[in-house]
Design a protein around this motif. Structure first.
Motif: not given
Lengths: 160, 285
Positions: B139, B242-244, B246-248, B250-251, B254
């Motif tokens: 983050p 990336a905040s986590s 998992e969130s990465f 989604q990008r 990635c």
């Protein structure tokens, strides 16, 4: 008699020297404004090409007059230290000094197009001061020397 | 009051000035208000910042030459001596979609960079002997840039690799006047201010780096140039927000980097402590 003649010559020379000092002052003022215009011209060129910083241009500009050199040094130092600039006024009138102080302290606070336009405006106003100083020197410079000499002689005659 | 004289610069991370609001300081891992007598939790005693103060700071930071720093200001920051960074917010003036300048500055964020020599040894110990393509995720404020800076120094000084830093926002090497403000190693070259595509192309064509280090990968274009570099035999060490993990996932980036990087590390930094989570490891890499 010899003493009186000597005093007359001395007073005449003294008057001429005072007149010459006034003449030199007028000449310096005319040269100063031309020098300042030269600095603004270099600054404009930098805006068009190299985008050097204001203190950099001030430090690198080859001045022709001592007053402008001192003013640019003081201004560059003030910018680098973050303090308020205290510029020497030299032979400038209060109005001229106010104009020059504002001009030098105002440089560099805008984007390129705005800066270019501001510099053009300043140069236009500066031209008025420069023409006035030049005319004043051409018209009154030599007269001041002659008048000084005559005033010295007159003083000597009155003292006789 | 001089912050640098009265506070421990090692603990000073951030000063925020917002028009009409109290000045806040991030010091020793905690937020404070700046008062006439020092730091305080009392917002009522805090120094209020005016719009003119902010304007003066921006003009001062630009060496009284806003025109010379206009591109930086348009990108939202000015890099000062020693890598100190002035983030700028204000009204953006555009013409046909092109940013002309920023006016009516509303706030600034002064960030003080820090070096933590050796931090990368704890997180990626074997990189000097086994050069890999690594993506560091975190983050904002998690320590990515500090880690990249230390990796650059280690790869350069300890590994003897030719390192190139593609420093788009001058955050890693903190170059000012062409001289790095941080210790990034003796065998390190820095391209500052250019987008990643241009920097990578220049590097690969003319600088012959062994490894390229860059931060904040974003979008397909960045992923493409990273793939190109790795395909050309140049190792890439990069970071991304990336905040986590998992969130990465989604990008877009990635997916675009899928199978490209040898390792992905997710790091979090709080109060000077950094923790790392290995996301995956391609043993065939």
């Amino acid at each position: 008699m010899t003493d009186r003649l000597l005093i007359t010559v001395c007073l005449g020379c003294l008057g001429a020297l005072i007149g010459f000092a006034i003449c030199s002052r007028m000449k310096r003022r005319a040269e100063y404004f031309a020098d300042l215009d030269g600095f603004l011209s270099v600054f404009s060129d930098s805006l068009a090409f190299t985008l050097d910083t204001v203190p950099g241009i001030m430090k690198n500009y080859a001045t022709h007059t001592r007053l402008l050199q001192k003013q640019l040094e003081a201004c560059a130092d003030a910018i680098n230290s973050g303090e308020k600039a205290d510029l020497p006024s030299g032979s400038l009138s209060r109005e001229e000094y106010t104009f020059v102080s504002r001009l030098l302290c105002d440089l560099g606070s805008r984007s390129v197009p705005s800066e270019r336009s501001a510099v053009a405006n300043y140069r236009q106003r500066l031209d008025g001061y420069a023409v006035k100083a030049k005319n004043s020197y051409e018209r009154s410079g030599k007269v001041a020397v002659k008048l000084g000499f005559l005033a010295g002689m007159l003083t000597a005659v009155l003292c006789w | 009051m001089s912050l640098s004289e009265n506070l421990d610069s090692e603990k000073l991370w951030e000063v925020r000035m917002r028009a009409g609001r109290p000045v806040t300081v991030w010091y020793a891992g905690k937020g404070y208000f700046l008062t006439r007598s020092g730091l305080s939790d009392d917002a009522g005693a805090a120094i209020l910042c005016g719009a003119e103060d902010i304007r003066s700071c921006v003009i001062g930071a630009s060496e009284h030459s806003v025109y010379a720093y206009n591109d930086d200001i348009n990108r939202g920051f000015i890099t000062l001596q020693g890598g100190i960074r002035l983030g700028i917010c204000g009204e953006v003036v555009t013409d046909d979609g092109k940013i002309l300048t920023v006016k009516n500055y509303s706030s600034i964020n002064i960030r003080f960079p820090h070096e933590i020599p050796g931090i990368s040894k704890c997180i990626i110990p074997g990189i000097v002997s086994n050069l890999q393509n690594i993506l560091i995720l975190s983050p904002p404020g998690g320590g990515k840039t500090t880690l990249l800076r230390d990796l650059s120094r280690r790869l350069s000084d300890e590994g003897g690799y030719n390192v190139l830093i593609a420093d788009e926002r001058a955050e890693i090497a903190c170059c000012k006047g062409g001289v790095p403000g941080m210790d990034v190693g003796v065998h390190t070259d820095v391209i500052t201010g250019s987008n990643k595509t241009h920097a990578f192309e220049c590097a690969m064509r003319s600088v012959r780096p062994d490894v390229i280090i860059t931060d904040e990968l974003f979008g397909a274009a960045d992923a493409k140039i990273v793939k190109e570099a790795i395909g050309c035999g140049v190792a890439v060490v990069a970071s991304a927000h990336a905040s986590s993990p998992e969130s990465f996932a989604q990008r877009e980036i990635c997916g675009a980097l899928s199978g490209v990087m040898d390792r992905q590390c997710f790091i979090t930094g709080k109060s000077g402590k950094m923790t790392v989570t290995e996301i995956n490891y391609r043993s065939d890499g």
